[in-house]
Design an enzyme around this catalytic site. Structure first.
Site, PDB file in Angstrom:
ATOM      1  N   MET A 275       0.826  -1.206   0.000  1.00 35.97           N
ATOM      2  CA  MET A 275       0.000   0.000   0.000  1.00 35.97           C
ATOM      3  C   MET A 275       0.860   1.255   0.000  1.00 35.97           C
ATOM      4  O   MET A 275       2.047   1.215   0.335  1.00 35.97           O
ATOM      5  CB  MET A 275      -0.937   0.006   1.206  1.00 35.97           C
ATOM      6  CG  MET A 275      -0.256   0.121   2.552  1.00 35.97           C
ATOM      7  SD  MET A 275      -1.394  -0.175   3.940  1.00 35.97           S
ATOM      8  CE  MET A 275      -1.754  -1.913   3.731  1.00 35.97           C
ATOM      9  N   CYS A 276       0.231   2.371  -0.413  1.00 31.83           N
ATOM     10  CA  CYS A 276       0.893   3.664  -0.396  1.00 31.83           C
ATOM     11  C   CYS A 276       2.140   3.628  -1.284  1.00 31.83           C
ATOM     12  O   CYS A 276       2.059   3.253  -2.449  1.00 31.83           O
ATOM     13  CB  CYS A 276       1.207   4.049   1.052  1.00 31.83           C
ATOM     14  SG  CYS A 276       1.748   5.746   1.305  1.00 31.83           S
ATOM     15  N   ILE A 277       3.312   3.933  -0.759  1.00 32.52           N
ATOM     16  CA  ILE A 277       4.544   3.943  -1.537  1.00 32.52           C
ATOM     17  C   ILE A 277       5.204   2.569  -1.587  1.00 32.52           C
ATOM     18  O   ILE A 277       6.137   2.348  -2.368  1.00 32.52           O
ATOM     19  CB  ILE A 277       5.533   4.999  -0.973  1.00 32.52           C
ATOM     20  CG1 ILE A 277       6.703   5.274  -1.939  1.00 32.52           C
ATOM     21  CG2 ILE A 277       6.049   4.570   0.398  1.00 32.52           C
ATOM     22  CD1 ILE A 277       6.285   5.834  -3.280  1.00 32.52           C
TER      23      ILE A 277
ATOM     24  N   THR B 136      -2.863  -0.808  -3.249  1.00 28.67           N
ATOM     25  CA  THR B 136      -3.850   0.270  -3.101  1.00 28.67           C
ATOM     26  C   THR B 136      -3.127   1.573  -2.769  1.00 28.67           C
ATOM     27  O   THR B 136      -2.070   1.541  -2.110  1.00 28.67           O
ATOM     28  CB  THR B 136      -4.890  -0.080  -2.018  1.00 28.67           C
ATOM     29  OG1 THR B 136      -5.994   0.844  -2.099  1.00 28.67           O
ATOM     30  CG2 THR B 136      -4.312  -0.019  -0.616  1.00 28.67           C
TER      31      THR B 136
END
Length: 218
Positions: A135-137, A191
């Site tokens: 997720m994210c980075i 995501t």
């Protein structure tokens, strides 16, 4: 009961694991009755950031695993002690610690590499057919480890970051904050979370879908 490893990179959005992402992930896994093991590498943080001012605290030295243990109430294992074969799935939480501590993306941009222990864990998990969530980075980790497999992933819609991941061989898919992208062939779910989220509710929607997809695939 599914066994899931959650990998953290410290404690704090700007120098470690994104705390809200971590808590939302752990909450979703707990609600799904998964057996969770949290882990982090026993390495020094690259930076320590004052989260009020955003400035580097140059005289501070902190350990990634010690900081991560704040999120897990002390229940955490060293990354070098866990084996992918012991789990059905592995989820990597975001935060700048991924870009600074688990990889060199924050410093080297498209020429980044990732921590050898992280690389080995992802390679072994993929070879064993484990489900993987990022997720994210943290999809930068998947791009480096599985780019040659043509892994399909998302960090949202940031063109510069997407280009860096595609330079590793990954296929980027634009994705809204409340959705997740599933690469069934490579068994990878991603995501955007706080790459796009403007609130904890925004982040929760996509993280819940990631967790559900990872558990379904596991």
């Amino acid at each position: 009961m599914k066994k899931v490893a959650v990998i953290l990179s410290g404690c704090g959005a700007y120098d470690g694991a994104e705390i809200q992402e971590a808590v939302l992930t752990l909450l979703a896994l707990d609600r799904a009755k998964a057996e969770v093991t949290c882990a982090a590498p026993e390495i020094a943080q690259k930076h320590v950031i004052n989260h009020i001012t955003g400035e580097e605290m140059v005289d501070e030295d902190r350990s990634v695993i010690t900081e991560a243990s704040r999120i897990t109430r002390g229940n955490i294992q060293s990354l070098d002690t866990i084996q992918s074969g012991d789990f059905d799935a592995i989820i990597f939480v975001g935060g700048f610690g991924v870009a600074k501590n688990l990889s060199s993306y924050a410093f080297d941009g498209p020429d980044y590499d990732i921590d050898p222990e992280v690389l080995d864990l992802i390679h072994h998990a993929h070879a064993e057919g484990k489900a993987l969530g990022f997720m994210c980075i943290s999809p930068v980790l998947a791009a480096r480890a599985l780019g040659e497999k043509g892994v399909q992933l998302t960090i949202g819609n940031d063109r510069e970051t997407a280009a860096a991941l595609e330079a590793k061989g990954a296929k980027h898919v634009d994705c809204p904050v409340d959705e997740a992208v599933t690469d069934k062939e490579n068994r990878v779910v991603t995501t955007p979370a706080y790459m796009l989220a403007q609130s904890i509710t925004d982040a929760e929607a996509g993280i819940n879908k990631l967790v559900a997809s990872v558990l379904e695939m596991a």
